[in-house]
Design a protein around this motif. Structure first.
Motif, PDB file in Angstrom:
ATOM      1  N   LEU A 139       0.800  -1.290  -0.060  1.00  8.17           N
ATOM      2  CA  LEU A 139       0.076   0.120   0.088  1.00  8.17           C
ATOM      3  C   LEU A 139       0.873   1.121   0.147  1.00  8.17           C
ATOM      4  O   LEU A 139       0.539   2.010  -0.771  1.00  8.17           O
ATOM      5  CB  LEU A 139      -0.994   0.173   1.359  1.00  8.17           C
ATOM      6  N   ASP A 140       1.971   1.218   0.756  1.00 11.10           N
ATOM      7  CA  ASP A 140       2.873   2.230   0.622  1.00 11.10           C
ATOM      8  C   ASP A 140       3.374   2.692  -0.940  1.00 11.10           C
ATOM      9  O   ASP A 140       3.515   3.878  -1.122  1.00 11.10           O
ATOM     10  CB  ASP A 140       4.169   2.303   1.756  1.00 11.10           C
ATOM     11  N   ALA A 141       3.732   1.604  -1.206  1.00 12.02           N
ATOM     12  CA  ALA A 141       4.336   1.672  -2.879  1.00 12.02           C
ATOM     13  C   ALA A 141       3.236   2.129  -3.736  1.00 12.02           C
ATOM     14  O   ALA A 141       3.520   3.074  -4.541  1.00 12.02           O
ATOM     15  CB  ALA A 141       4.774   0.225  -3.270  1.00 12.02           C
ATOM     16  N   ALA A 142       2.057   1.791  -3.547  1.00 13.30           N
ATOM     17  CA  ALA A 142       0.827   2.281  -4.323  1.00 13.30           C
ATOM     18  C   ALA A 142       0.575   3.492  -4.148  1.00 13.30           C
ATOM     19  O   ALA A 142       0.264   4.607  -4.969  1.00 13.30           O
ATOM     20  CB  ALA A 142      -0.385   1.372  -3.941  1.00 13.30           C
ATOM     21  N   MET A 143       0.805   4.241  -2.817  1.00 10.73           N
ATOM     22  CA  MET A 143       0.725   5.551  -2.548  1.00 10.73           C
ATOM     23  C   MET A 143       1.718   6.234  -3.169  1.00 10.73           C
ATOM     24  O   MET A 143       1.420   7.503  -3.442  1.00 10.73           O
ATOM     25  CB  MET A 143       0.719   5.926  -0.961  1.00 10.73           C
ATOM     26  N   ARG A 144       2.948   5.871  -3.199  1.00  9.97           N
ATOM     27  CA  ARG A 144       3.860   6.745  -4.187  1.00  9.97           C
ATOM     28  C   ARG A 144       3.497   6.730  -5.529  1.00  9.97           C
ATOM     29  O   ARG A 144       3.836   7.835  -6.111  1.00  9.97           O
ATOM     30  CB  ARG A 144       5.101   6.122  -4.023  1.00  9.97           C
ATOM     31  N   VAL A 145       2.879   6.005  -6.235  1.00 17.38           N
ATOM     32  CA  VAL A 145       2.427   6.116  -7.421  1.00 17.38           C
ATOM     33  C   VAL A 145       1.308   7.006  -7.512  1.00 17.38           C
ATOM     34  O   VAL A 145       1.177   7.676  -8.507  1.00 17.38           O
ATOM     35  CB  VAL A 145       1.863   4.520  -7.850  1.00 17.38           C
ATOM     36  N   THR A 146       0.364   7.167  -6.389  1.00 18.11           N
ATOM     37  CA  THR A 146      -0.710   7.963  -6.432  1.00 18.11           C
ATOM     38  C   THR A 146      -0.036   9.420  -6.282  1.00 18.11           C
ATOM     39  O   THR A 146      -0.749  10.424  -6.957  1.00 18.11           O
ATOM     40  CB  THR A 146      -1.525   7.911  -5.230  1.00 18.11           C
ATOM     41  N   ALA A 147       1.159   9.590  -5.857  1.00 20.78           N
ATOM     42  CA  ALA A 147       1.524  11.072  -5.847  1.00 20.78           C
ATOM     43  C   ALA A 147       1.976  11.365  -7.146  1.00 20.78           C
ATOM     44  O   ALA A 147       1.843  12.522  -7.511  1.00 20.78           O
ATOM     45  CB  ALA A 147       2.890  10.997  -4.891  1.00 20.78           C
ATOM     46  N   ARG A 148       2.598  10.493  -8.085  1.00 18.18           N
ATOM     47  CA  ARG A 148       2.704  10.883  -9.315  1.00 18.18           C
ATOM     48  C   ARG A 148       1.534  11.392 -10.032  1.00 18.18           C
ATOM     49  O   ARG A 148       1.420  11.970 -10.914  1.00 18.18           O
ATOM     50  CB  ARG A 148       3.457   9.814  -9.873  1.00 18.18           C
ATOM     51  N   ILE A 149       0.322  10.489  -9.809  1.00 11.75           N
ATOM     52  CA  ILE A 149      -0.735  10.801 -10.509  1.00 11.75           C
ATOM     53  C   ILE A 149      -1.276  12.410 -10.095  1.00 11.75           C
ATOM     54  O   ILE A 149      -1.869  12.888 -10.960  1.00 11.75           O
ATOM     55  CB  ILE A 149      -1.874   9.756 -10.131  1.00 11.75           C
ATOM     56  N   GLY A 150      -1.134  12.378  -8.895  1.00 13.86           N
ATOM     57  CA  GLY A 150      -1.715  13.614  -8.251  1.00 13.86           C
ATOM     58  C   GLY A 150      -0.856  14.778  -8.910  1.00 13.86           C
ATOM     59  O   GLY A 150      -1.366  16.064  -9.221  1.00 13.86           O
ATOM     60  N   ALA A 151       0.375  14.846  -9.110  1.00 16.97           N
ATOM     61  CA  ALA A 151       1.334  15.805  -9.818  1.00 16.97           C
ATOM     62  C   ALA A 151       0.707  16.125 -11.240  1.00 16.97           C
ATOM     63  O   ALA A 151       0.523  17.189 -11.769  1.00 16.97           O
ATOM     64  CB  ALA A 151       2.757  15.410  -9.910  1.00 16.97           C
ATOM     65  N   LEU A 152       0.426  14.914 -11.956  1.00 15.66           N
ATOM     66  CA  LEU A 152      -0.235  15.186 -13.414  1.00 15.66           C
ATOM     67  C   LEU A 152      -1.548  16.048 -13.407  1.00 15.66           C
ATOM     68  O   LEU A 152      -1.941  16.720 -14.013  1.00 15.66           O
ATOM     69  CB  LEU A 152      -0.393  13.705 -13.985  1.00 15.66           C
ATOM     70  N   LEU A 153      -2.489  15.315 -12.410  1.00 22.38           N
ATOM     71  CA  LEU A 153      -3.808  15.900 -12.132  1.00 22.38           C
ATOM     72  C   LEU A 153      -3.851  17.269 -11.858  1.00 22.38           C
ATOM     73  O   LEU A 153      -4.486  18.260 -12.295  1.00 22.38           O
ATOM     74  CB  LEU A 153      -4.507  15.358 -11.215  1.00 22.38           C
ATOM     75  N   ALA A 154      -2.765  17.889 -10.963  1.00 17.23           N
ATOM     76  CA  ALA A 154      -2.566  19.235 -10.497  1.00 17.23           C
ATOM     77  C   ALA A 154      -2.184  20.135 -11.778  1.00 17.23           C
ATOM     78  O   ALA A 154      -2.497  21.293 -12.125  1.00 17.23           O
ATOM     79  CB  ALA A 154      -1.824  19.268  -9.238  1.00 17.23           C
ATOM     80  N   ASP A 155      -1.175  19.507 -12.316  1.00 12.11           N
ATOM     81  CA  ASP A 155      -0.608  20.226 -13.505  1.00 12.11           C
ATOM     82  C   ASP A 155      -1.648  20.562 -14.471  1.00 12.11           C
ATOM     83  O   ASP A 155      -1.652  21.551 -15.223  1.00 12.11           O
ATOM     84  CB  ASP A 155       0.506  19.295 -14.136  1.00 12.11           C
TER      85      ASP A 155
END
Length: 508
Positions: A139-155
């Protein structure tokens, strides 16, 4: 909440240039956690499916009511959204486990991974929760992937906001150097996408001028930018720039228009913008009725004295039915005993209906009234950005036509609105001809409708009488009254054209 169902992956509501990135990142999470994952925005609208492969068949228990509805409609209801948000997912910074709750229609537990960037939640990753489910390291590894998704969505969210300002500048700029500068700025922001085929969608009246109330471009097929614009004296419209794969296929535009209409209707209530948003361009009200009273008729069109016809005997309009071009012949005693109402004894009271082309102010019922909700118009596709201003005018005109004529549907294409392409271009002060003024008064509602149906039927008396549900002789009597009121000769092509245009323009 859209977990699995790889067959509908292409229906995800992501439209941006990052679609492939989102899908790859969601696939990565699916592989990490050994379960199909989906990405939704913070409004619980689908962005991307994970393409997780499972060797077993789909477990029927996964199809709980909440999940089934989410898959079929690609969104969740407000009640479902509030229920899931009640578990703190909007504030969470890590995985949230949501237990099964059969009484709420949730038969399987969920794992929600909030998608954040710099403290702001931009969406959610959803998975079904099995027992024992994924452990903390995965789950921690998956949350690190969600951070990359969050950066794309914010951009993308920031990029979309900037394009909204630039799109508004293009659509409101004066012709000349101001327009050229605005187009150049939008072209720079779009880069290589600027040269492809585009169209513009107008949804009006839109319930709010606040940009924060506008939907995200990420959730609409092909949307590149959107903005709100003044539409008439007090109303507002929503303009959307849609990128097309081919100028011959308008599906992305019509799909986006349909979704926006749903949102626009949801944002309008009794007394809301749809019910009294003021006149649309050209002086009409959002429902297509211009200054109408309770009966659906204009109250600002005072009866006038009709222009007298030429001296001497007038020709009788010709019955151009399929059987020949014989004149109407001698008048029989009128069967229309109440001048502007249907004849009694007509089967089914068919005159209360509307013809294929006639609705709105001359037809009883809500059609054409100011209480109708928003409508959408789609412009002719174009390559490049040079004619976006013209495209907006086309889309706006098509939306006006859809409000005036329900037969065009809630989404009208500019190419399909026929004579309304010309009528919507008329200045408001020129759209109402004096010859039709008396006919368009509330006292002659049924005569106005009779005239429009007769002209819609190309002057064929048999067809018009059938559409109106009256006897043919009753139709002849009404037509003679129409000629007297207007001073027009319904056997004359130009007089017919003038009256037909005046009746259609009255809807705008």
């Amino acid at each position: 909440m859209y977990e699995g169902f790889r067959g509908v992956r292409d229906n995800a509501r992501v439209t941006s240039e990052h679609r492939g990135d989102y899908e790859e990142l969601v696939d990565e999470i699916s592989e990490l956690l050994g379960a199909p994952a989906t990405l939704e925005n913070r409004d619980f609208e689908l962005i991307a499916f994970g393409a997780y492969d499972s060797e077993g068949d789909l477990d029927p228990s996964a199809l709980d009511p909440v999940r089934t509805r989410s898959i079929l409609t690609r969104r969740s209801t407000a009640a479902v959204r509030a229920w899931f948000e009640g578990f703190g997912i909007t504030r969470a910074t890590g995985p949230v486990r949501i237990p099964p709750t059969p009484e709420a229609g949730v038969y399987r537990g969920r794992i929600c991974l909030p998608v954040r960037h710099r403290g702001v939640v931009h969406g959610y990753i959803w998975l079904l929760d099995d027992d024992p489910g994924p452990g903390e390291p995965r789950l921690d590894a998956a949350m690190r992937v969600t951070a990359r998704i969050g950066a794309l969505l914010a951009d993308e969210a920031q990029h979309g906001a900037d394009l909204s300002r630039e799109l508004r500048a293009v659509l409101t700029a004066e012709r000349g150097w101001q327009s050229d500068m605005a187009i150049a700025e939008l072209r720079t922001a779009l880069g290589s996408r600027a040269d492809g085929p585009h169209t513009v969608v107008c949804v009006a009246p839109w319930p709010s001028a606040d940009p924060d109330d506008a939907p995200s471009v990420r959730t609409m097929p092909g949307a590149t930018a959107l903005c709100t614009l003044p539409w008439g004296a007090t109303a507002h419209g929503l303009a959307v720039l849609i990128r097309l794969r081919s100028p011959d296929v308008l599906t992305p535009a019509t799909t986006a228009a349909g979704r926006l209409l749903e949102r626009g209707r949801a944002g309008s209530g009794p007394g809301g913008p749809s019910a009294g948003a003021g006149p649309t361009p050209g002086g009409s009200f959002p429902g297509g009725a211009a200054a109408r009273g309770a009966g659906g008729q204009r109250t600002d069109a005072a009866p006038g004295t009709p222009t007298p016809g030429a001296p001497g005997a007038r020709r009788q309009p010709t019955d151009t039915t399929a059987g020949g071009n014989s004149p109407r012949g001698p008048r029989r005693p009128p069967t229309d005993t109440t001048p502007d109402t249907p004849a009694h004894g007509v089967a089914g009271g068919a005159s209360a209906g509307t013809s294929r082309k006639t609705g709105g102010p001359f037809a009883p019922g809500p059609a054409g009234s100011a209480s109708r909700g928003p409508a959408a118009g789609v412009a002719t596709p174009r390559s490049g950005l040079a004619e976006l201003g013209l495209a907006w005018r086309e889309a706006s005109a098509a939306a006006r036509a859809a409000l005036a004529e329900p037969r065009f549907g809630p989404v009208a294409e500019w190419s399909a609105i026929g004579p309304f392409r010309l009528l919507t271009a008329l200045p408001p002060e020129l759209a109402h001809d004096p010859a039709a003024q008396a006919l368009l008064s509330p006292a002659h509602r049924e005569l106005a409708r009779t005239a429009e149906v007769y002209l819609d039927c190309a002057g064929q008396a048999a067809r018009a009488a059938a559409e109106l549900g009256i006897h043919r002789q009753t139709l002849y009597y009404r037509l003679s009254r129409i000629e007297k009121l207007t001073g027009l000769d319904l056997d004359d092509g130009e007089d017919r054209l003038l009256l037909h245009m005046a009746l259609k323009a009255h809807r705008l």
